[in-house]
Design a protein around this motif. Structure first.
Motif, PDB file in Angstrom:
ATOM      1  N   THR A 191     -44.860  -9.170 -56.696  1.00  0.00           N
ATOM      2  CA  THR A 191     -43.698  -9.086 -57.582  1.00  0.00           C
ATOM      3  C   THR A 191     -42.726  -7.997 -57.128  1.00  0.00           C
ATOM      4  N   LYS A 192     -43.112  -7.190 -56.126  1.00  0.00           N
ATOM      5  CA  LYS A 192     -42.263  -6.098 -55.660  1.00  0.00           C
ATOM      6  C   LYS A 192     -41.605  -6.396 -54.315  1.00  0.00           C
ATOM      7  N   SER A 193     -41.606  -7.659 -53.914  1.00  0.00           N
ATOM      8  CA  SER A 193     -41.059  -8.019 -52.604  1.00  0.00           C
ATOM      9  C   SER A 193     -39.561  -7.775 -52.512  1.00  0.00           C
ATOM     10  N   HIS A 194     -38.862  -7.760 -53.646  1.00  0.00           N
ATOM     11  CA  HIS A 194     -37.401  -7.574 -53.628  1.00  0.00           C
ATOM     12  C   HIS A 194     -37.006  -6.108 -53.550  1.00  0.00           C
ATOM     13  N   LEU A 195     -37.967  -5.192 -53.654  1.00  0.00           N
ATOM     14  CA  LEU A 195     -37.677  -3.764 -53.646  1.00  0.00           C
ATOM     15  C   LEU A 195     -37.577  -3.237 -52.214  1.00  0.00           C
ATOM     16  N   PRO A 196     -37.074  -2.004 -52.025  1.00  0.00           N
ATOM     17  CA  PRO A 196     -37.053  -1.406 -50.682  1.00  0.00           C
ATOM     18  C   PRO A 196     -38.452  -1.323 -50.082  1.00  0.00           C
ATOM     19  N   ALA A 197     -38.539  -1.420 -48.770  1.00  0.00           N
ATOM     20  CA  ALA A 197     -39.834  -1.516 -48.083  1.00  0.00           C
ATOM     21  C   ALA A 197     -40.628  -0.218 -48.169  1.00  0.00           C
ATOM     22  N   LYS A 198     -41.950  -0.380 -48.382  1.00  0.00           N
ATOM     23  CA  LYS A 198     -42.869   0.764 -48.337  1.00  0.00           C
ATOM     24  C   LYS A 198     -44.239   0.270 -47.893  1.00  0.00           C
ATOM     25  N   MET A 199     -44.815   0.954 -46.929  1.00  0.00           N
ATOM     26  CA  MET A 199     -46.122   0.586 -46.379  1.00  0.00           C
ATOM     27  C   MET A 199     -46.976   1.837 -46.241  1.00  0.00           C
ATOM     28  N   LEU A 200     -48.216   1.777 -46.712  1.00  0.00           N
ATOM     29  CA  LEU A 200     -49.150   2.887 -46.579  1.00  0.00           C
ATOM     30  C   LEU A 200     -49.887   2.778 -45.253  1.00  0.00           C
ATOM     31  N   VAL A 201     -49.894   3.863 -44.481  1.00  0.00           N
ATOM     32  CA  VAL A 201     -50.561   3.879 -43.179  1.00  0.00           C
ATOM     33  C   VAL A 201     -52.046   4.176 -43.385  1.00  0.00           C
ATOM     34  N   GLU A 202     -52.882   3.149 -43.177  1.00  0.00           N
ATOM     35  CA  GLU A 202     -54.326   3.296 -43.364  1.00  0.00           C
ATOM     36  C   GLU A 202     -55.051   3.609 -42.067  1.00  0.00           C
ATOM     37  N   ASP A 203     -54.470   3.202 -40.938  1.00  0.00           N
ATOM     38  CA  ASP A 203     -55.108   3.444 -39.646  1.00  0.00           C
ATOM     39  C   ASP A 203     -54.027   3.550 -38.575  1.00  0.00           C
ATOM     40  N   THR A 204     -54.347   4.207 -37.482  1.00  0.00           N
ATOM     41  CA  THR A 204     -53.393   4.384 -36.384  1.00  0.00           C
ATOM     42  C   THR A 204     -54.060   4.091 -35.054  1.00  0.00           C
ATOM     43  N   PHE A 205     -53.254   3.604 -34.100  1.00  0.00           N
ATOM     44  CA  PHE A 205     -53.747   3.284 -32.764  1.00  0.00           C
ATOM     45  C   PHE A 205     -52.677   3.638 -31.747  1.00  0.00           C
ATOM     46  N   ASN A 206     -53.100   3.829 -30.517  1.00  0.00           N
ATOM     47  CA  ASN A 206     -52.196   3.942 -29.378  1.00  0.00           C
ATOM     48  C   ASN A 206     -52.594   2.839 -28.404  1.00  0.00           C
TER      49      ASN A 206
END
Length: 584
Positions: free
Chosen positions: A383-398
């Motif tokens: 229901t929040k798809s119309h809002l500004p983008a926000k993503m929680l970083v759960e993991d990182t890779f190189n």
């Protein structure tokens, strides 16, 4: 004298020895049986919201009525995140009237026409007699991915003690192949060489279990040959992400971190029938119930245990489920009818499955249950798809040739390739601009991901770490150095006492950092009910209302954040200086 059939063991789907043991006259089990019988006699009144719809009959509707029914199905599908359950032959008050065979077939044909009109798949789950025995009731599953969603996503976090069979049961479900009794099936889940050598999971890993619209598993073909991920995703209408976790106590911080950052829709507790409910499994159960996330239990190794071992394992699980304050009812599942009954009762019931990873017994039943698991978090986030983008970083890779990659769930809005976003907090609490260079979802490249979906996003322009947030510039949130939380201490020896200044590990959403307890609040009985916790290192983004887990050597507490305190300028400067010296 004729003995009345036992409601729990009337269907001989499990081995005869197991069905016999389920007849044990334990007071707790009698309570469970009575609850199951009552739930089968009547359904609750039709909910005004949610994805469950009752229909007495659907015979030759008018054009106007058909339009109304189509709109109604779209509403139920939207409420269920792409899935809906129809009960045919049931009144709005939940009474089980039933229909004649001819009327039921006509009603199902009408429902199938409506489902086809909205582009949904239609699956008949079961038929059952009405209370008077003169009619038939049908339960139907309807599924349709939303317009901008390729398939329905569900996350299941798997907990259990070391050696209980967590990794093996996940591998058997995903591959369709039985284990050889020595752990051959689980090798593909291990991420480190020492895990292969010791046979003990030391990290969290995710395996995908995909289903088509009729509930068929897409991971493998009829000869059990694994299918390419691209083909699986293109045909899938639902994907269940099974998240494996370490069972050893020395890796408990890894388990808690994974549980906090993955935000699962359901928790699966795996129990070995040969060992029963160990102290570690009991802690996992208490934690899952305290988090108020839907729970189900899988008892493994039924091919290796004695009858008395299985009986004790079942009773111990039921006692743990019905612990004070849980308000849960355990329900053993031995057939599809039990499975659907447990699913219909929602979070109030804890289904208990009995499986063997070696013989494959009841693994198909468990797979069917996975196919019917409702999504929870993604429904709320879509229901929040119309809002500004926000993503929680759960993991990182190189990644070689790609660069920095952050992985996690999109909490709101849309993330697209070539987007210019902000990533932080950095060491000084600020956010740095980054460019999205590519996106992968379920190992396949995509151009866009929306709220409620999990993806890996390649970015350039800033340092990455777990616990950060990727968002649009207008949405940069304030950081905090400490927060207040209401707490429930679920694991603390009586001889130990929590005090101010006590160090602990803090897990809240995707954040994992060392902290210090600055203040404790107690009730009239002296029990800890709230605390003020300060992050020991850099500031983090913490939202009010988020679940928080505090863990130390001998205690564990679960609660929710009630308020946050921003960092001081002196503290921010000190953190930035310390971070700079580490990277020199």
């Amino acid at each position: 004298m004729t003995q009345e059939p036992d409601p729990i063991s009337s269907h001989q789907v499990v081995p005869h020895a197991l069905a016999t043991e389920l007849k044990v006259r334990h007071p707790l089990m009698e309570d469970v049986k009575q609850t199951v019988v009552m739930e089968r006699q009547v359904l609750p009144s039709e909910p005004q919201e949610g994805n469950i719809e009752y229909k007495l009959k659907l015979i030759d509707p008018s054009a106007e009525r058909l339009v109304h029914l189509t709109t109604q199905m779209k509403w139920r599908l939207a409420e269920g995140g792409g899935e809906a359950i129809y009960q045919i032959g049931v009144g709005d008050d939940g009474s089980l009237h039933g229909l004649s065979v001819a009327d039921l077939e006509a009603s199902l044909e009408t429902l199938a026409t409506i489902a086809h009109g909205v582009g949904a798949t239609f699956t008949l789950l079961r038929r059952s007699p009405s209370l008077d025995g003169h009619g038939v009731i049908a339960e139907v599953h309807v599924r349709k991915a939303t317009e901008d969603q390729q398939f329905v996503d569900v996350r299941v976090f798997v907990l259990g003690d070391s050696g209980s069979g967590k990794s093996t049961v996940i591998a058997c479900l995903a591959s369709g192949k039985a284990d050889n009794g020595r752990g051959s099936a689980r090798l593909d889940l291990f991420r480190h060489s020492h895990e292969v050598v010791t046979g003990r999971t030391a990290s969290t890993s995710t395996e995908m279990l995909a289903f088509d619209g009729q509930g068929n598993v897409l991971n493998y073909d009829k000869d059990l040959n694994p299918q390419p991920v691209a083909d699986i995703c293109s045909q899938a209408s639902k994907v269940v992400h099974l998240i494996d976790s370490p069972g050893l106590e020395k890796y408990e911080k890894t388990t808690l971190s994974g549980l906090a950052r993955h935000g699962p829709d359901h928790i699966c507790i795996v129990v070995s029938a040969t060992r029963g409910m160990t102290s570690q499994t009991k802690r996992h159960m208490d934690m899952a119930l305290a988090l108020n996330i839907p729970v189900f239990v899988v008892i493994t190794k039924i091919d290796k245990c004695r009858k008395d071992q299985l009986k004790h394992a079942l009773v111990d699980v039921c006692i743990a489920v019905k612990s004070p304050g849980s308000n849960k009812v355990p329900q053993p599942v031995k057939n599809v009818d039990d499975l659907l009954t447990a699913r219909d009762q929602g979070i109030s019931v804890v289904p208990i499955f009995f499986v063997s990873n070696v013989t494959g017994k009841n693994l198909n039943l468990l797979s069917q249950f996975m196919n019917l698991l409702p999504c929870v978090n993604s429904i709320r986030l879509e229901t929040k798809s119309h809002l500004p983008a926000k993503m929680l970083v759960e993991d990182t890779f190189n990644v070689s040739g790609v660069g920095a990659v952050v992985a996690g769930m999109v909490r709101q809005g849309l993330v697209r390739t070539n987007d210019r976003l902000m990533l932080g907090p950095q060491a000084d609490g600020s956010f740095a601009p980054v460019t999205v260079t590519s996106i992968h979802r379920n190992r396949a490249p995509v151009s866009c991901v929306k709220a409620g979906q999990v993806a890996s996003v390649a970015v350039s322009g800033a340092r990455i770490r777990r616990g950060q947030i990727l968002c649009e510039e207008e949405l940069i949130p304030p950081t905090c150095q400490q927060f207040d939380a209401d707490l429930l201490v679920i694991d603390c020896p009586a001889k130990q006492t929590l005090t101010t200044g006590f160090p602990c590990s803090v897990f809240v959403q995707n954040v994992r950092q060392s902290g210090v307890i600055e203040h404790l609040g107690v009730d009239d009985d002296g029990a800890v009910v709230c605390a003020t916790v300060r992050f020991e290192h850099q500031p983090e983004v913490v939202e009010v209302g988020s679940r928080v887990v505090l863990h130390s050597g001998y205690f564990k507490a679960i609660g929710s954040v009630t308020s946050t305190t921003p960092p001081t300028a002196e503290r921010t400067a000190a953190d930035a200086t310390a971070a700079s010296s580490q990277h020199m």
